[in-house]
Scaffold this active site. Sequence first.
Site, PDB file in Angstrom:
ATOM      1  N   ARG A 235       2.895  -4.103  -5.437  1.00 37.51           N
ATOM      2  CA  ARG A 235       1.924  -4.808  -6.269  1.00 37.51           C
ATOM      3  C   ARG A 235       2.021  -4.285  -7.711  1.00 37.51           C
ATOM      4  NH1 ARG A 235       1.719  -8.186  -3.023  1.00 37.51           N
ATOM      5  NH2 ARG A 235      -0.065  -8.999  -1.876  1.00 37.51           N
TER       6      ARG A 235
ATOM      7  N   HIS B 112       7.276 -12.720  -8.414  1.00 39.48           N
ATOM      8  CA  HIS B 112       6.515 -12.438  -7.178  1.00 39.48           C
ATOM      9  C   HIS B 112       6.954 -13.393  -6.055  1.00 39.48           C
ATOM     10  CE1 HIS B 112       2.547 -10.694  -5.433  1.00 39.48           C
ATOM     11  NE2 HIS B 112       3.426 -10.948  -4.478  1.00 39.48           N
TER      12      HIS B 112
HETATM   13  P1  NDP Z   1       2.193  -2.132   6.032  1.00 44.35           P
HETATM   14  O1  NDP Z   1       0.724  -1.975   6.123  1.00 44.35           O
HETATM   15  O2  NDP Z   1       2.952  -2.485   7.237  1.00 44.35           O
HETATM   16  O3  NDP Z   1       2.839  -0.789   5.449  1.00 44.35           O
HETATM   17  C1  NDP Z   1       2.308  -0.078   4.373  1.00 44.35           C
HETATM   18  C2  NDP Z   1       3.070   1.218   4.226  1.00 44.35           C
HETATM   19  O4  NDP Z   1       2.612   1.881   3.043  1.00 44.35           O
HETATM   20  C3  NDP Z   1       2.871   2.179   5.391  1.00 44.35           C
HETATM   21  O5  NDP Z   1       4.066   2.848   5.673  1.00 44.35           O
HETATM   22  C4  NDP Z   1       1.855   3.171   4.812  1.00 44.35           C
HETATM   23  O6  NDP Z   1       1.922   4.435   5.403  1.00 44.35           O
HETATM   24  C5  NDP Z   1       2.297   3.228   3.366  1.00 44.35           C
HETATM   25  N1  NDP Z   1       1.225   3.722   2.507  1.00 44.35           N
HETATM   26  C6  NDP Z   1       0.018   3.165   2.272  1.00 44.35           C
HETATM   27  N2  NDP Z   1      -0.696   3.928   1.421  1.00 44.35           N
HETATM   28  C7  NDP Z   1       0.093   4.982   1.106  1.00 44.35           C
HETATM   29  C8  NDP Z   1      -0.076   6.114   0.287  1.00 44.35           C
HETATM   30  N3  NDP Z   1      -1.210   6.322  -0.393  1.00 44.35           N
HETATM   31  N4  NDP Z   1       0.932   7.008   0.201  1.00 44.35           N
HETATM   32  C9  NDP Z   1       2.078   6.823   0.902  1.00 44.35           C
HETATM   33  N5  NDP Z   1       2.305   5.758   1.708  1.00 44.35           N
HETATM   34  C10 NDP Z   1       1.321   4.854   1.811  1.00 44.35           C
HETATM   35  O7  NDP Z   1       2.415  -3.206   4.865  1.00 44.35           O
HETATM   36  P2  NDP Z   1       3.647  -4.202   4.671  1.00 44.35           P
HETATM   37  O8  NDP Z   1       4.907  -3.444   4.853  1.00 44.35           O
HETATM   38  O9  NDP Z   1       3.426  -5.448   5.439  1.00 44.35           O
HETATM   39  O10 NDP Z   1       3.464  -4.598   3.131  1.00 44.35           O
HETATM   40  C11 NDP Z   1       3.459  -3.576   2.145  1.00 44.35           C
HETATM   41  C12 NDP Z   1       3.041  -4.172   0.817  1.00 44.35           C
HETATM   42  O11 NDP Z   1       4.090  -4.973   0.290  1.00 44.35           O
HETATM   43  C13 NDP Z   1       1.842  -5.139   0.863  1.00 44.35           C
HETATM   44  O12 NDP Z   1       0.624  -4.448   0.885  1.00 44.35           O
HETATM   45  C14 NDP Z   1       2.018  -5.905  -0.416  1.00 44.35           C
HETATM   46  O13 NDP Z   1       1.389  -5.197  -1.474  1.00 44.35           O
HETATM   47  C15 NDP Z   1       3.524  -5.885  -0.635  1.00 44.35           C
HETATM   48  N6  NDP Z   1       4.116  -7.195  -0.401  1.00 44.35           N
HETATM   49  C16 NDP Z   1       4.750  -7.821  -1.456  1.00 44.35           C
HETATM   50  C17 NDP Z   1       5.319  -9.056  -1.287  1.00 44.35           C
HETATM   51  C18 NDP Z   1       6.084  -9.697  -2.392  1.00 44.35           C
HETATM   52  O14 NDP Z   1       6.460 -10.873  -2.252  1.00 44.35           O
HETATM   53  N7  NDP Z   1       6.352  -8.987  -3.481  1.00 44.35           N
HETATM   54  C19 NDP Z   1       5.239  -9.771  -0.005  1.00 44.35           C
HETATM   55  C20 NDP Z   1       4.592  -9.016   1.042  1.00 44.35           C
HETATM   56  C21 NDP Z   1       4.046  -7.776   0.837  1.00 44.35           C
HETATM   57  P3  NDP Z   1       1.033   4.775   6.731  1.00 44.35           P
HETATM   58  O15 NDP Z   1       1.469   3.799   7.786  1.00 44.35           O
HETATM   59  O16 NDP Z   1       1.419   6.162   7.028  1.00 44.35           O
HETATM   60  O17 NDP Z   1      -0.398   4.560   6.346  1.00 44.35           O
END
Ligand code: NDP
Length: 314
Positions: A229, A277
């Site tokens: 994001r 995006h």
């Molecule tokens: P998930 O919820 O499956 O994964 C999120 C990951 O981020 C997990 O590994 C989590 O770790 C990690 N994480 C969250 N907070 C932290 C932190 N503070 N420090 C370190 N690691 C952290 O989400 P998705 O993979 O489905 O999607 C990820 C993001 O990608 C979405 O939230 C969105 O913002 C973005 N996105 C962008 C798109 C685009 O077109 N550009 C399309 C789709 C998504 P843990 O599991 O250990 O909590």
Amino acid sequence: MRELLVVKSGGPAAFVEWQAAFAAVAPGLELALWGDPALDPARITHALVWDPEPGALARLPALEVIFGAGAGVDAIIADAELPRHIPLVRMGVEGAAQRMGEYVAWAALGLLRDQRRLAIAQAASRWDYFEPENTAPERVVGIMGLGVMGTRAATMLQGLGFGVVGWSRTEKFVPGVRSFVGDAELAAFLAESDILVVLLPATEATRGLIAAPLLACAKPGAGLILAGRGTQAVIPDILAALDAGQLSGAVIDVFDPEPLAADSPVWAHPKVTVTPHCASLPSRRERAAYVAEVMARHRRGEALPNLYDPLRGY
Ligand code: NDP
């Protein structure tokens, strides 16, 4: 009570496409366009939204489930009046991870082969012959956020020969991917990563993370791919790191705000590739099928998948 799904994702033209998508996968489901003055708010049982106006969801007394139109629900939880007792389901379409994996693979190869330099040369009709310095097996991609998107990207990058490491809040077990955890291991993770890929959710913890202090700890000449994001990045710091050679190139899909302003220096920067995006947007048909499936589960009283967790913040 008869189910009624209200949609706020794109305008009236997009709504027509939503209608066609739902007609194909859930014929009979009643749909309404968000803000339709003829609509009685008391009849709305489900909402599919990307960025609802603050307070609007709280004014739907029969609302049972909220669906985010994307994997990230930051534009929904930004609403201070969001009814927290109503489940908020993040979009969990299988094809989304595939699309993101393709985007990250394309961007990583683009950085490896200096696609931006080639594009600039072509635009100037200039024969700019050069040889890439490295091949994929000589580069390690560090993925920040090893979730659904990050894990698929990791697998696809491995398929191309890249080494892959990951960074997340909690330890992950992805074959062949070394897992680094939390703030304590961030520096060690950065020290391993020739190309950084940001696939984190927008939370308070990730806001402004991709900024000068982190970039100073990156490997000199690292590449950067931003697809989480826009709020996670401080663009002037990234441009400064590119100009100083601390970063060698960047591929950026997400901005804050969007769309990226026409007068932004990012557009013309010789080391930046901009995409609007579009890294991973599943089709309306795929998303409609997911919503219809989750609505059916809810009707049967089953647990809902992919719920937003206020404690994690995503
Ligand atoms: P998930 O919820 O499956 O994964 C999120 C990951 O981020 C997990 O590994 C989590 O770790 C990690 N994480 C969250 N907070 C932290 C932190 N503070 N420090 C370190 N690691 C952290 O989400 P998705 O993979 O489905 O999607 C990820 C993001 O990608 C979405 O939230 C969105 O913002 C973005 N996105 C962008 C798109 C685009 O077109 N550009 C399309 C789709 C998504 P843990 O599991 O250990 O909590």
